[in-house]
Design a protein around this motif. Structure first.
Motif, PDB file in Angstrom:
ATOM      1  N   GLY A 145      57.257  34.111  61.674  1.00 39.82           N
ATOM      2  CA  GLY A 145      57.603  33.878  59.786  1.00 39.82           C
ATOM      3  C   GLY A 145      58.453  33.166  60.093  1.00 39.82           C
ATOM      4  O   GLY A 145      58.467  31.889  59.090  1.00 39.82           O
ATOM      5  N   SER A 146      59.959  33.338  60.531  1.00 40.75           N
ATOM      6  CA  SER A 146      60.840  32.624  59.992  1.00 40.75           C
ATOM      7  C   SER A 146      60.592  31.218  60.194  1.00 40.75           C
ATOM      8  O   SER A 146      61.093  29.940  60.186  1.00 40.75           O
ATOM      9  N   LEU A 147      60.357  30.665  61.582  1.00 39.45           N
ATOM     10  CA  LEU A 147      59.791  29.795  62.739  1.00 39.45           C
ATOM     11  C   LEU A 147      59.099  28.758  62.026  1.00 39.45           C
ATOM     12  O   LEU A 147      58.830  27.216  61.359  1.00 39.45           O
ATOM     13  N   ALA A 148      57.577  29.827  61.700  1.00 45.52           N
ATOM     14  CA  ALA A 148      56.546  29.104  60.144  1.00 45.52           C
ATOM     15  C   ALA A 148      57.430  28.365  59.391  1.00 45.52           C
ATOM     16  O   ALA A 148      56.636  27.277  59.361  1.00 45.52           O
ATOM     17  N   GLU A 149      58.581  28.965  58.230  1.00 45.75           N
ATOM     18  CA  GLU A 149      58.354  28.574  57.239  1.00 45.75           C
ATOM     19  C   GLU A 149      59.540  27.230  58.095  1.00 45.75           C
ATOM     20  O   GLU A 149      59.817  26.105  57.363  1.00 45.75           O
ATOM     21  N   GLY A 150      60.190  26.937  58.440  1.00 43.88           N
ATOM     22  CA  GLY A 150      61.408  26.130  59.078  1.00 43.88           C
ATOM     23  C   GLY A 150      60.695  24.771  59.626  1.00 43.88           C
ATOM     24  O   GLY A 150      61.330  23.493  59.236  1.00 43.88           O
ATOM     25  N   LEU A 151      59.944  25.035  60.627  1.00 40.07           N
ATOM     26  CA  LEU A 151      58.774  23.761  60.464  1.00 40.07           C
ATOM     27  C   LEU A 151      58.049  23.334  59.744  1.00 40.07           C
ATOM     28  O   LEU A 151      58.232  22.184  59.768  1.00 40.07           O
ATOM     29  N   THR A 152      57.749  24.175  58.774  1.00 41.76           N
ATOM     30  CA  THR A 152      56.900  23.505  57.901  1.00 41.76           C
ATOM     31  C   THR A 152      58.462  22.499  57.081  1.00 41.76           C
ATOM     32  O   THR A 152      57.947  21.384  56.226  1.00 41.76           O
ATOM     33  N   ALA A 153      59.206  23.061  57.279  1.00 43.86           N
ATOM     34  CA  ALA A 153      60.098  21.755  55.951  1.00 43.86           C
ATOM     35  C   ALA A 153      60.289  20.916  57.256  1.00 43.86           C
ATOM     36  O   ALA A 153      60.844  19.738  56.839  1.00 43.86           O
ATOM     37  N   HIS A 154      60.979  21.119  57.955  1.00 42.08           N
ATOM     38  CA  HIS A 154      61.007  20.040  58.653  1.00 42.08           C
ATOM     39  C   HIS A 154      59.597  19.312  59.430  1.00 42.08           C
ATOM     40  O   HIS A 154      60.340  17.926  59.363  1.00 42.08           O
ATOM     41  N   LEU A 155      58.570  19.288  59.441  1.00 36.68           N
ATOM     42  CA  LEU A 155      57.480  17.908  59.276  1.00 36.68           C
ATOM     43  C   LEU A 155      57.383  17.908  57.712  1.00 36.68           C
ATOM     44  O   LEU A 155      57.586  16.334  58.395  1.00 36.68           O
ATOM     45  N   ALA A 156      57.897  18.500  56.896  1.00 32.40           N
ATOM     46  CA  ALA A 156      57.813  17.761  55.609  1.00 32.40           C
ATOM     47  C   ALA A 156      59.628  16.734  55.852  1.00 32.40           C
ATOM     48  O   ALA A 156      58.596  15.043  55.658  1.00 32.40           O
ATOM     49  N   GLU A 157      60.529  16.807  56.355  1.00 27.17           N
ATOM     50  CA  GLU A 157      60.985  15.857  56.255  1.00 27.17           C
ATOM     51  C   GLU A 157      60.785  14.688  56.880  1.00 27.17           C
ATOM     52  O   GLU A 157      61.527  13.395  56.719  1.00 27.17           O
ATOM     53  N   VAL A 158      60.954  15.180  58.172  1.00 23.32           N
ATOM     54  CA  VAL A 158      59.865  14.249  58.966  1.00 23.32           C
ATOM     55  C   VAL A 158      59.073  12.854  58.741  1.00 23.32           C
ATOM     56  O   VAL A 158      58.911  11.602  58.213  1.00 23.32           O
ATOM     57  N   ARG A 159      58.187  13.755  57.940  1.00 19.75           N
ATOM     58  CA  ARG A 159      57.157  12.620  57.094  1.00 19.75           C
ATOM     59  C   ARG A 159      57.844  11.426  56.538  1.00 19.75           C
ATOM     60  O   ARG A 159      57.141  10.835  55.839  1.00 19.75           O
ATOM     61  N   ARG A 160      58.512  12.140  55.180  1.00 17.66           N
ATOM     62  CA  ARG A 160      59.909  11.530  54.025  1.00 17.66           C
ATOM     63  C   ARG A 160      60.320  10.190  54.673  1.00 17.66           C
ATOM     64  O   ARG A 160      59.951   9.390  54.457  1.00 17.66           O
ATOM     65  N   ARG A 161      60.040  10.892  55.976  1.00 14.41           N
ATOM     66  CA  ARG A 161      61.657  10.161  57.310  1.00 14.41           C
ATOM     67  C   ARG A 161      60.712   8.834  57.306  1.00 14.41           C
ATOM     68  O   ARG A 161      61.018   7.281  57.284  1.00 14.41           O
TER      69      ARG A 161
END
Length: 338
Positions: A145-161
């Motif tokens: 569950g923690s990994l799912a949350e962390g990956l969601t934020a990480h992918l959003a950051e890569v999309r932004r960049r």
């Protein structure tokens, strides 16, 4: 065929890790190797030579939400609060993202990011008592569950960049077969953790795959990759060391290809070696296609050419050559599928 499988992957890519500790040099090499989608798919490099926090477990531990890990003599252990090791992992990831952003200005096309999957993570992270989280079903659920949350934020950051990127998420699961077979050792080293039920393994992977609205690839450079399980869990692609395939794998590979699963075939050596004619690297893939009775014309569409595993153990010069060799081998596969 699912939406996730109708995707322009590019003909070649790398697995994830690169040699050395210079984030800008690694990003420059990777993006330069796959400048256009016709050449292949660039990826966010990982540089484990920098030390704890840049290794695959520490890097993914740094992505976790409200779960923190620190380095102990025995490995990574879950703790109560973020410490120096967590901060270091997050700092290095920011450095890697800065470098990737710099070299992907204006880029449009597929881009791959990697993270350790839930089962390899559970096998590697220790609980406070020193035993792997794998032995505690509740801890496994919390980690996933923690990994799912962390990956969601990480992918959003890569999309932004990199706003022009079509993101591919790769989950690294080198310990998955050992988890399924009950081969992960306990802290004492005298026993092994009980095999995890296949349905539980599949369910956790399916939940992680669902985190990303694009395609997900599962990578393992261990023998006996469970192709059928990964396909059922929703993986759009499976990445593997082609030299470890046996006849036992052929039927499930054929079923996976017919179902639209992309094969990331690791055919180029991942440590310094003499690189021969690119056509010879993919000859085994052609032979497999013939044995399975698959249409030669589908070969280049169904296969992405990669090194056999990460390139962290290679010299920088060889890593550059290996990625270029993957591009040439993929071109050979497209030009001469039979």
């Amino acid at each position: 065929m699912s939406e996730k499988s109708r995707f322009s992957w590019g003909p070649a890519t790398g697995v994830g890790s690169m040699p050395g500790g210079d984030a800008r040099e690694a990003a420059k090499t990777v993006v330069g190797s796959f400048e256009t989608p016709e050449q292949g798919m660039p990826f966010l490099p990982e540089l484990p030579a920098r030390g704890p926090g840049a290794d695959m477990i520490g890097r993914t531990a740094g992505l976790l939400v409200e779960v923190y890990a620190r380095v102990e003599p025995s490995g990574w252990r879950i703790g109560d609060r973020p410490g120096m090791d967590t901060r270091r992992a997050r700092s290095w990831l920011r450095e890697d993202l800065d470098a990737l952003e710099e070299f992907t200005q204006g880029y449009q096309g597929p881009l791959k990011v990697q993270a350790v999957g839930p089962w390899t993570l559970a096998a590697a992270l220790e609980l406070r008592n020193g035993e792997a989280a794998l032995g505690d079903a509740g801890a496994c659920r919390d980690l996933a569950g923690s990994l799912a949350e962390g990956l969601t934020a990480h992918l959003a950051e890569v999309r932004r960049r990199v706003p022009g990127a079509e993101l591919v998420l790769q989950l690294d699961e080198p310990s998955l077969t050992a988890v399924l077979r009950g081969q992960i050792k306990t802290a004492s080293g005298y026993r092994t953790h009980r095999a995890v039920d296949r349905q539980s393994v599949e369910s956790a992977l399916r939940d992680l795959v669902a985190v990303h609205d694009g395609p997900v690839v599962v990578h393992s450079c261990a023998p006996d990759v469970p192709f059928a399980l990964l396909r059922r869990a929703g993986a759009a692609g499976v990445s593997f060391d082609a030299s470890l395939l046996t006849e036992r794998d052929e039927e499930t590979i054929g079923e996976a290809v017919e179902a639209g699963t992309q094969l990331f075939a690791g055919v180029v050596p991942s440590t310094d070696a003499a690189l021969s004619d690119p056509a010879s690297n993919v000859s085994g893939v052609r032979t497999l296609w013939r044995r399975l009775g698959l249409t030669p014309g589908s070969l280049a569409e169904s296969v992405v050419v990669t090194p056999s595993c990460g390139l962290a153990g290679a010299s920088p010069a060889y890593a550059r050559a290996a990625l270029a060799h993957c591009v040439r081998a993929a071109r050979s596969l497209a030009d001469n599928p039979e």
